[in-house]
Motif scaffolding. Sequence first.
Motif, PDB file in Angstrom:
ATOM      1  N   PHE A   1       0.851  -1.172   0.000  1.00 36.24           N
ATOM      2  CA  PHE A   1       0.000   0.000   0.000  1.00 36.24           C
ATOM      3  C   PHE A   1       0.899   1.238   0.000  1.00 36.24           C
ATOM      4  O   PHE A   1       2.126   1.123   0.002  1.00 36.24           O
ATOM      5  CB  PHE A   1      -0.919  -0.006   1.218  1.00 36.24           C
ATOM      6  CG  PHE A   1      -1.945  -1.113   1.213  1.00 36.24           C
ATOM      7  CD1 PHE A   1      -3.246  -0.871   0.798  1.00 36.24           C
ATOM      8  CD2 PHE A   1      -1.611  -2.402   1.621  1.00 36.24           C
ATOM      9  CE1 PHE A   1      -4.197  -1.888   0.790  1.00 36.24           C
ATOM     10  CE2 PHE A   1      -2.540  -3.421   1.618  1.00 36.24           C
ATOM     11  CZ  PHE A   1      -3.837  -3.161   1.202  1.00 36.24           C
ATOM     12  N   GLU A   2       0.294   2.382  -0.011  1.00 37.93           N
ATOM     13  CA  GLU A   2       1.082   3.619  -0.088  1.00 37.93           C
ATOM     14  C   GLU A   2       2.024   3.776   1.109  1.00 37.93           C
ATOM     15  O   GLU A   2       3.188   4.139   0.944  1.00 37.93           O
ATOM     16  CB  GLU A   2       0.153   4.830  -0.169  1.00 37.93           C
ATOM     17  CG  GLU A   2       0.891   6.157  -0.286  1.00 37.93           C
ATOM     18  CD  GLU A   2      -0.049   7.335  -0.419  1.00 37.93           C
ATOM     19  OE1 GLU A   2       0.454   8.481  -0.459  1.00 37.93           O
ATOM     20  OE2 GLU A   2      -1.282   7.129  -0.471  1.00 37.93           O
TER      21      GLU A   2
ATOM     22  N   GLU B   1       2.912  -2.278   4.084  1.00 37.92           N
ATOM     23  CA  GLU B   1       2.750  -3.497   3.296  1.00 37.92           C
ATOM     24  C   GLU B   1       2.291  -4.635   4.188  1.00 37.92           C
ATOM     25  O   GLU B   1       2.501  -4.630   5.398  1.00 37.92           O
ATOM     26  CB  GLU B   1       4.042  -3.868   2.570  1.00 37.92           C
ATOM     27  CG  GLU B   1       5.230  -4.152   3.453  1.00 37.92           C
ATOM     28  CD  GLU B   1       6.517  -4.344   2.643  1.00 37.92           C
ATOM     29  OE1 GLU B   1       6.598  -3.832   1.499  1.00 37.92           O
ATOM     30  OE2 GLU B   1       7.440  -5.004   3.157  1.00 37.92           O
TER      31      GLU B   1
ATOM     32  N   GLU C   1      -8.046   1.500   5.156  1.00 38.88           N
ATOM     33  CA  GLU C   1      -8.234   0.394   4.205  1.00 38.88           C
ATOM     34  C   GLU C   1      -9.243  -0.631   4.719  1.00 38.88           C
ATOM     35  O   GLU C   1      -9.541  -1.604   4.024  1.00 38.88           O
ATOM     36  CB  GLU C   1      -6.891  -0.301   3.942  1.00 38.88           C
ATOM     37  CG  GLU C   1      -5.845   0.579   3.283  1.00 38.88           C
ATOM     38  CD  GLU C   1      -6.210   0.963   1.861  1.00 38.88           C
ATOM     39  OE1 GLU C   1      -7.018   0.233   1.230  1.00 38.88           O
ATOM     40  OE2 GLU C   1      -5.691   1.985   1.370  1.00 38.88           O
TER      41      GLU C   1
END
Length: 204
Positions: free
Chosen positions: A40-41, A44, A163
Amino acid sequence: MKAVLIIISILILVFVIVQLYAMQSQNNIETYQYKVNQKFEDFEIRTYDSSLFTSVKLSGNQYKDMSRKGFRTLASYIFGDNKMNESIAMTSPVSMSLEDSMTMMFLVPKKYSKEDLPQPNNTKIEFRQEPNRKVAAIKFGGWANDRKIKKYREKLMEALDKEGIQYSNHFYFFGYNAPFEVFNRKNEIIVDLNNENEAKESLQ
């Protein structure tokens, strides 16, 4: 003045040699292996295989104080303070649980089983088998301190909440460098994910 310049030049040369040696040593050190499931941005998702650690439970929850105490205890063991006077190779990262009573852990080299390890002279040191685990991890550089650890723990929680990824209360700090290493310092905060996340297709 010339003597001062010579001394400064020698100190700079020693510093460069130490840093180059440290970077080379990092390339040869055994590490806690993992597989990246998704990036992800800001973090991880990873999976780690079951691994054996030496550990010591500490009485406080302040990184600054407990990291020094825990490191001295475990480093003494692997440098020969055990029943066999045997040295055990250093590994990476150094792990600390982020709880009211912290636990510091050193990864045991894979060539050892629990039965093969020399018994510690310090009775506070224990052997701990960590199970297979799925975690979220966020990285940060420089020297770690309590402020940074708190900041990136909260940043990881915010990113996971964004998320919709559920996580446990089991947070850890991972430190990858010796205190004298200046360049390419790497630290991480990880958290164990709840089992129900394994069923989410978005993480596969």
